[in-house]
Design an enzyme around this catalytic site. Structure first.
Site, PDB file in Angstrom:
ATOM      1  N   ASP A 311       0.744  -1.260  -0.040  1.00  0.00           N
ATOM      2  CA  ASP A 311      -0.197  -0.088  -0.012  1.00  0.00           C
ATOM      3  C   ASP A 311       0.861   1.206   0.092  1.00  0.00           C
ATOM      4  O   ASP A 311       1.982   1.215   0.529  1.00  0.00           O
ATOM      5  CB  ASP A 311      -1.062  -0.080   1.195  1.00  0.00           C
ATOM      6  N   GLU A 364       1.045  -0.497  -5.118  1.00  0.00           N
ATOM      7  CA  GLU A 364      -0.126   0.402  -5.279  1.00  0.00           C
ATOM      8  C   GLU A 364       0.597   1.831  -5.200  1.00  0.00           C
ATOM      9  O   GLU A 364       0.880   2.115  -4.265  1.00  0.00           O
ATOM     10  CB  GLU A 364      -1.072   0.537  -4.090  1.00  0.00           C
TER      11      GLU A 364
END
Length: 632
Positions: A311, A364
């Site tokens: 993330d 990401e």
């Protein structure tokens, strides 16, 4: 280097201090063991600035000075063996800081934790689990993931289906419902939003307090292992969202763990992430690197996850990202890149692929940082996939615009091909795009209720045919109209309506079509797999292109306009038969086309720079996919 501290060697501590411990969870934290014939629990915690560290809890009392741990030399690690604690007991570390303050902290390496709002760690250890997924691993090792279909179903375990408010299904119960659903709809992988322990439901797991603790909201670690084992037995991979970029400020967590900025940096400007109200990790500390890399290995080794979606990579890389000017800092070279974060990410990927060459490591990343998916020895970060955030943002902006405006925004649809092969991309239609007032995918589409459905089908067809692997967030497969509500179950009840039923069928058949056509995934990252036929038709908001591989050739046609063409001519690169595989405007999907010409023969009429062409009917807001075969 041979001395042992209740089974922990000096070599293990040395590697931990050097940032080279890839399995620090095997000796840090609370481990039920027998020492000299006596059962108990060995504790080990990193707290270099603490004057004293002790264990308190159910078996020792919470208002006592607890069982004191021994600080081992200059390692900063406090270790001890406590006979009076048993597995299942709650505990915390009682830390006396350099300023003589007393803080109670959860164990950074706790393998299980109390369900929120309680915050104690639970003695759990690393119990054995009988895995039966050997066949899955043999299958995965035969072919690199690049040459396999990758169709990911992104799931939030607390809202896919629930029994009631804050009454969740366990991992085992989810296995009974989610696995058959994913199988039936043709997805290759499930990707879970973070499953680490976190205090706030509305953070969806992205603000973590227990990095080694599967959240107790959905059951025990063994139940999570059962879920993954069942997925593998049914041929489904499982990806975990992983959050090495920041952590909560909650008092029981990592913040000022031993009274000093330990896991975060001492420079508050670098540590603070005001947009999220969290603190970033200090990647310059070798013990933090050991903590994080070991955490990645822990989830892969102990739980058999097939991949980690990392993330907020952009925030890790950029010292200015998501920060006001007063918090901006510069690196040693005077730039804004976080050089320590870059070194950490490279070490992370090198380590993961050293042990698990076939794993999926997905970034990401919304930054323009080059070579995210290139090998580290070639200057890259070493991931094997990156989310294509640019494609997603451009396409959703385009699909929300009116047909009149699309003639001026044609570049939003075509620009992605200019960089589509610079990285190994996944095309994400994720949870981030359907929450916090952004509206659902269906409700982002321009136009009337019926036009929204038609355009979502068109959009999904273009998504499937565009180079890159695929990800879709739960609910998107039937066209959920309301945006995602994380405290409530998905709106399954809308499936009683025909329009949503037909969308559901469309996505299912689209998924099966994707998996059955190797040309759509064999050479995703090779420019030779793609060829424009008509790219510049902005005035009619249309485009067409070829996907090709050693398995064959497909012709894709997309009409993003309101206009219906009874005879529309498209250039064709070869002479032969073009067989219709998908028509997004078919009645069975919710459209109004009833008569379909399945086989179209090319004619020797040059068009769009091609020697041949075909003439077709092209309804508004429609995606068509044809397979080529020679007349022979």
């Amino acid at each position: 280097m041979n001395k042992s501290y209740w089974g922990i060697t000096q070599e293990e501590l040395f590697l931990f201090n050097c940032g080279s411990s890839h399995h620090s969870y095997r000796f840090m934290g609370a481990h039920p063991i027998r020492w000299r014939g006596k059962p108990g629990v060995r504790f080990a915690v990193w707290a270099p600035e603490a004057k004293r560290v002790a264990v308190v809890g159910d078996d020792l009392g919470w208002d006592t000075e607890g069982a004191c741990l021994e600080q081992v030399g200059s390692t900063g690690v406090h270790i001890g063996f406590v006979e009076t604690i048993s597995p299942g007991s709650r505990y915390k570390y009682r830390i006396v800081t350099a300023e003589d303050d007393i803080v109670l902290k959860s164990d950074p390496y706790a393998f299980y934790s109390e369900r929120r709002p309680s915050t104690a760690s639970i003695v759990y250890g690393l119990p054995e689990f009988t895995w039966s997924d050997q066949a899955w691993y043999k299958t995965q090792q035969k072919t690199p993931s690049y040459n396999q279909p990758l169709l990911i179903y992104e799931v939030h375990a607390g809202s896919w289906r629930i029994k009631g408010k804050e009454h969740y299904y366990t991992y085992e119960e989810l296995a009974e419902m989610l696995i058959p659903y994913v199988l039936e709809w043709g997805y290759t992988h499930i990707e879970f939003l973070p499953l680490m322990e976190h205090p706030l439901d509305q953070s969806w797991g992205y603000q973590v307090t227990g990095f080694y603790s599967p959240t107790s909201r959905y059951g025990t670690p063994e139940q999570l292992k059962y879920f993954i084992n069942e997925c593998h037995r049914h041929g489904i991979g499982v990806i975990l969202d992983w959050v090495p970029g920041h952590f909560c400020k909650d008092a029981h967590g990592l913040r000022r763990f031993d009274g000093s900025p330990l896991y975060e940096g001492a420079d508050w400007k670098r540590a603070e992430l005001p947009l999220w109200g969290t603190l970033s990790f200090d990647y310059a500390k070798s013990e933090v690197v050991s903590f994080l890399i070991s955490n990645a290995i822990y989830w892969i080794e102990q739980f058999h996850f097939d991949g980690l979606r990392v993330d907020a990579v952009a925030t890790m890389l950029d010292l200015h990202m998501d920060k006001p000017p007063e918090l901006h800092t510069l690196n040693a070279d005077g730039g804004r890149l976080n050089l320590n974060a870059i070194a950490f990410l490279r070490a992370l990927n090198e380590t993961v692929f050293h042990y698990y060459p076939h794993l999926l490591m997905l970034a990401e990343d919304s930054s323009s940082y080059a070579s995210v998916t290139k090998p580290t020895d070639l200057g890259g970060l070493g991931f094997n996939y990156k989310w294509n955030m640019g494609w997603m943002n451009d396409m959703l902006r385009y699909m929300a615009s009116s047909p009149a405006d699309r003639t001026q925004q044609h570049h939003l649809v075509t620009f992605s091909i200019w960089y589509a092969f610079s990285e190994n991309y996944v095309l994400p239609l994720s949870h981030d795009e359907v929450v916090h007032g952004k509206r659902s995918l269906l409700n982002k589409m321009w136009g009337s209720y019926e036009q929204k459905f038609a355009q979502l089908r068109l959009f999904y067809g273009y998504w499937i045919a565009h180079p890159g692997k695929k990800l879709l967030f739960m609910g998107g497969e039937w066209g959920q109209f309301d945006e995602w509500k994380d405290e409530h179950m998905l709106d399954w009840e809308v499936l009683q309506y025909e329009s949503h039923q037909r969308m559901h069928r469309y996505v299912k058949e689209l998924n099966y079509l994707y998996r059955s056509l190797p040309v759509l995934w064999q050479n995703d990252f090779d420019p030779a797999c793609f060829q424009w036929i008509d790219v510049n038709n902005a005035s009619q908001s249309q485009l067409s292109f070829i996907r090709k591989s050693e398995s064959g050739m497909l012709l894709a046609i997309a009409n993003f306009s309101l206009h219906h063409y009874c005879e529309y001519r498209i250039g064709a690169p070869m002479s032969g038969i073009y067989t219709l595989l998908l028509h997004s405007n078919e009645v069975k999907y919710g459209g109004n086309t009833t008569v379909l010409q399945r086989d179209v023969y090319s004619e020797e009429i040059p068009m769009h720079g091609q020697a041949y062409s075909i003439s077709i009917e092209l309804p508004p807001f429609t995606f068509l996919l044809y397979a080529f075969q020679s007349e022979e």
